[in-house]
Design a protein around this motif. Structure first.
Motif, PDB file in Angstrom:
ATOM      1  N   PRO A  78      -9.836  23.558  19.777  1.00  0.00           N
ATOM      2  CA  PRO A  78      -9.301  23.155  18.468  1.00  0.00           C
ATOM      3  C   PRO A  78     -10.323  22.357  17.671  1.00  0.00           C
ATOM      4  N   THR A  79     -10.251  22.472  16.364  1.00  0.00           N
ATOM      5  CA  THR A  79     -11.212  21.769  15.501  1.00  0.00           C
ATOM      6  C   THR A  79     -10.532  20.867  14.474  1.00  0.00           C
ATOM      7  N   ASN A  80      -9.249  20.650  14.612  1.00  0.00           N
ATOM      8  CA  ASN A  80      -8.533  19.755  13.695  1.00  0.00           C
ATOM      9  C   ASN A  80      -8.649  18.310  14.198  1.00  0.00           C
ATOM     10  N   TYR A  81      -9.889  17.828  14.215  1.00  0.00           N
ATOM     11  CA  TYR A  81     -10.217  16.535  14.806  1.00  0.00           C
ATOM     12  C   TYR A  81      -9.483  15.381  14.108  1.00  0.00           C
ATOM     13  N   PRO A  82      -8.909  14.490  14.883  1.00  0.00           N
ATOM     14  CA  PRO A  82      -8.234  13.328  14.279  1.00  0.00           C
ATOM     15  C   PRO A  82      -9.243  12.280  13.834  1.00  0.00           C
ATOM     16  N   ALA A  83      -8.807  11.366  12.998  1.00  0.00           N
ATOM     17  CA  ALA A  83      -9.654  10.251  12.578  1.00  0.00           C
ATOM     18  C   ALA A  83     -10.129   9.488  13.807  1.00  0.00           C
ATOM     19  N   GLY A  84     -11.419   9.139  13.816  1.00  0.00           N
ATOM     20  CA  GLY A  84     -11.974   8.381  14.923  1.00  0.00           C
ATOM     21  C   GLY A  84     -12.515   9.220  16.057  1.00  0.00           C
ATOM     22  N   TYR A  85     -12.335  10.529  15.995  1.00  0.00           N
ATOM     23  CA  TYR A  85     -12.826  11.393  17.085  1.00  0.00           C
ATOM     24  C   TYR A  85     -14.346  11.285  17.204  1.00  0.00           C
ATOM     25  N   GLU A  86     -15.042  11.347  16.090  1.00  0.00           N
ATOM     26  CA  GLU A  86     -16.505  11.264  16.126  1.00  0.00           C
ATOM     27  C   GLU A  86     -16.996   9.822  16.293  1.00  0.00           C
ATOM     28  N   ASP A  87     -16.298   8.880  15.700  1.00  0.00           N
ATOM     29  CA  ASP A  87     -16.707   7.471  15.748  1.00  0.00           C
ATOM     30  C   ASP A  87     -15.459   6.603  15.715  1.00  0.00           C
ATOM     31  N   VAL A  88     -15.105   6.032  16.858  1.00  0.00           N
ATOM     32  CA  VAL A  88     -13.863   5.262  16.974  1.00  0.00           C
ATOM     33  C   VAL A  88     -13.886   4.000  16.113  1.00  0.00           C
ATOM     34  N   ARG A  89     -15.071   3.564  15.723  1.00  0.00           N
ATOM     35  CA  ARG A  89     -15.160   2.359  14.884  1.00  0.00           C
ATOM     36  C   ARG A  89     -14.486   2.549  13.537  1.00  0.00           C
ATOM     37  N   THR A  90     -14.344   3.783  13.114  1.00  0.00           N
ATOM     38  CA  THR A  90     -13.743   4.031  11.802  1.00  0.00           C
ATOM     39  C   THR A  90     -12.252   3.723  11.774  1.00  0.00           C
ATOM     40  N   ILE A  91     -11.622   3.596  12.931  1.00  0.00           N
ATOM     41  CA  ILE A  91     -10.204   3.224  12.925  1.00  0.00           C
ATOM     42  C   ILE A  91      -9.990   1.756  13.271  1.00  0.00           C
ATOM     43  N   ALA A  94      -9.286  -3.214  10.852  1.00  0.00           N
ATOM     44  CA  ALA A  94      -8.229  -4.143  10.414  1.00  0.00           C
ATOM     45  C   ALA A  94      -7.731  -3.755   9.026  1.00  0.00           C
ATOM     46  N   GLY A  95      -7.498  -2.476   8.847  1.00  0.00           N
ATOM     47  CA  GLY A  95      -7.011  -1.993   7.559  1.00  0.00           C
ATOM     48  C   GLY A  95      -8.014  -2.121   6.436  1.00  0.00           C
ATOM     49  N   GLY A  96      -9.297  -2.198   6.797  1.00  0.00           N
ATOM     50  CA  GLY A  96     -10.355  -2.360   5.796  1.00  0.00           C
ATOM     51  C   GLY A  96     -10.685  -3.803   5.490  1.00  0.00           C
ATOM     52  N   ALA A  97      -9.927  -4.736   6.077  1.00  0.00           N
ATOM     53  CA  ALA A  97     -10.118  -6.154   5.747  1.00  0.00           C
ATOM     54  C   ALA A  97     -11.437  -6.707   6.258  1.00  0.00           C
ATOM     55  N   LEU A  98     -11.902  -6.243   7.408  1.00  0.00           N
ATOM     56  CA  LEU A  98     -13.130  -6.799   7.987  1.00  0.00           C
ATOM     57  C   LEU A  98     -14.334  -6.569   7.070  1.00  0.00           C
ATOM     58  N   ALA A 136      -2.243  -9.509   5.119  1.00  0.00           N
ATOM     59  CA  ALA A 136      -1.294  -8.414   5.331  1.00  0.00           C
ATOM     60  C   ALA A 136      -1.942  -7.259   6.096  1.00  0.00           C
ATOM     61  N   ASP A 137      -3.166  -6.908   5.730  1.00  0.00           N
ATOM     62  CA  ASP A 137      -3.867  -5.804   6.394  1.00  0.00           C
ATOM     63  C   ASP A 137      -4.154  -6.129   7.859  1.00  0.00           C
ATOM     64  N   ILE A 138      -4.622  -7.342   8.117  1.00  0.00           N
ATOM     65  CA  ILE A 138      -4.995  -7.725   9.479  1.00  0.00           C
ATOM     66  C   ILE A 138      -3.772  -7.785  10.383  1.00  0.00           C
ATOM     67  N   GLU A 139      -2.684  -8.314   9.868  1.00  0.00           N
ATOM     68  CA  GLU A 139      -1.488  -8.495  10.693  1.00  0.00           C
ATOM     69  C   GLU A 139      -0.813  -7.172  11.059  1.00  0.00           C
ATOM     70  N   THR A 140      -1.048  -6.140  10.295  1.00  0.00           N
ATOM     71  CA  THR A 140      -0.419  -4.840  10.576  1.00  0.00           C
ATOM     72  C   THR A 140      -1.398  -3.822  11.158  1.00  0.00           C
ATOM     73  N   ALA A 141      -2.631  -4.248  11.392  1.00  0.00           N
ATOM     74  CA  ALA A 141      -3.680  -3.299  11.764  1.00  0.00           C
ATOM     75  C   ALA A 141      -3.571  -2.774  13.186  1.00  0.00           C
ATOM     76  N   ARG A 142      -3.228  -3.638  14.144  1.00  0.00           N
ATOM     77  CA  ARG A 142      -3.339  -3.221  15.538  1.00  0.00           C
ATOM     78  C   ARG A 142      -2.448  -2.032  15.884  1.00  0.00           C
ATOM     79  N   ASP A 143      -1.225  -2.017  15.397  1.00  0.00           N
ATOM     80  CA  ASP A 143      -0.346  -0.883  15.677  1.00  0.00           C
ATOM     81  C   ASP A 143      -0.951   0.417  15.152  1.00  0.00           C
ATOM     82  N   LYS A 144      -1.568   0.357  13.978  1.00  0.00           N
ATOM     83  CA  LYS A 144      -2.192   1.548  13.400  1.00  0.00           C
ATOM     84  C   LYS A 144      -3.411   1.970  14.214  1.00  0.00           C
ATOM     85  N   GLU A 145      -4.162   0.991  14.704  1.00  0.00           N
ATOM     86  CA  GLU A 145      -5.350   1.300  15.503  1.00  0.00           C
ATOM     87  C   GLU A 145      -4.968   1.921  16.845  1.00  0.00           C
ATOM     88  N   LEU A 146      -3.925   1.397  17.468  1.00  0.00           N
ATOM     89  CA  LEU A 146      -3.451   1.981  18.728  1.00  0.00           C
ATOM     90  C   LEU A 146      -2.928   3.397  18.504  1.00  0.00           C
TER      91      LEU A 146
END
Length: 212
Positions: A78-91, A94-98, A136-146
């Motif tokens: 399959p080639t429908n790669y999810p976000a972070g497949y090539e570089d996990v740092r992109t997910i 912290a919602g872009g806050a860092l 707001a971004d930092i406090e909600t980021a971890r669930d999205k990252e997981l």
């Protein structure tokens, strides 16, 4: 590498750049607390999910990079790669806050202060739009990252099922070429960003000596 220390230092710089009346410490404290929590919370869960993603990614890459004599008998990967497949740092942003914290200038940041009407020159500001957004971004980021890690693991795992079935039931012949340990370690831990994430959060995940 962005770390808890570098973020907190930048917040201190922004706080020190305030040159109005009163103190803005109370505005910064919730954000600093959110940053510390972000870098220290749920390490057991994050460690497990990182380990699992790495193991599934290893298998996925191994399947993709292994070429057999009768390669045509294998199903297409399959080639429908999810976000972070090539570089996990992109997910793990912290919602872009860092990046936002590290890149903002004090001049721009100071424009985010708001005051009670008529008190701009006599009292401290009551809020800062940038601080509100970052918190707001930092406090909600971890669930999205997981969730992002789960998407990577699921993609790799599901793709491996067909390869595994074909490898068992089909006569694929000899292995013509495959990926070596050095290349695999480089792809996952350096190019793929897992080494930085492991070190950033102080996780108990093995990093191969090949890429230390």
């Amino acid at each position: 590498m962005i770390t808890e220390t570098s973020i907190l230092e930048k917040l201190n710089t922004l706080q020190s750049a305030y040159n109005g009346s009163g103190s803005v410490l109370a505005l910064f404290t919730p954000v600093s607390t959110a940053v510390t929590t972000y870098f220290t919370q749920g390490k057991a869960k994050l460690t497990h999910d990182i380990q699992y993603a790495i193991c599934q990614l290893m298998l996925d890459i191994q399947n993709r990079k292994t070429v057999y004599e009768h390669q045509n008998l294998l199903p297409s990967a399959p080639t429908n790669y999810p976000a972070g497949y090539e570089d996990v740092r992109t997910i793990f942003t912290a919602g872009g806050a860092l990046e936002a914290i590290m890149n903002i200038t004090p001049e721009t940041f100071n424009k985010g202060y708001t005051y009670t009407a008529g008190t701009e020159k006599t009292a401290a500001p009551i809020s800062n739009s940038y601080l509100n957004e970052w918190k707001a971004d930092i406090e909600t980021a971890r669930d999205k990252e997981l969730a992002g890690l789960t998407a990577i693991s699921s993609f790799c795992e599901s793709g491996s099922y067909n390869s595994g079935l074909a490898s068992y039931f089909e006569s694929l012949g000899k292995v013509v070429s495959s990926i070596g340990k050095d290349e695999m370690a480089e792809r996952i831990f350096k190019t793929g960003g897992y080494k930085e994430i492991i070190q950033r959060f102080g996780l108990d995940v093995h990093i191969p000596t090949l890429v230390r």
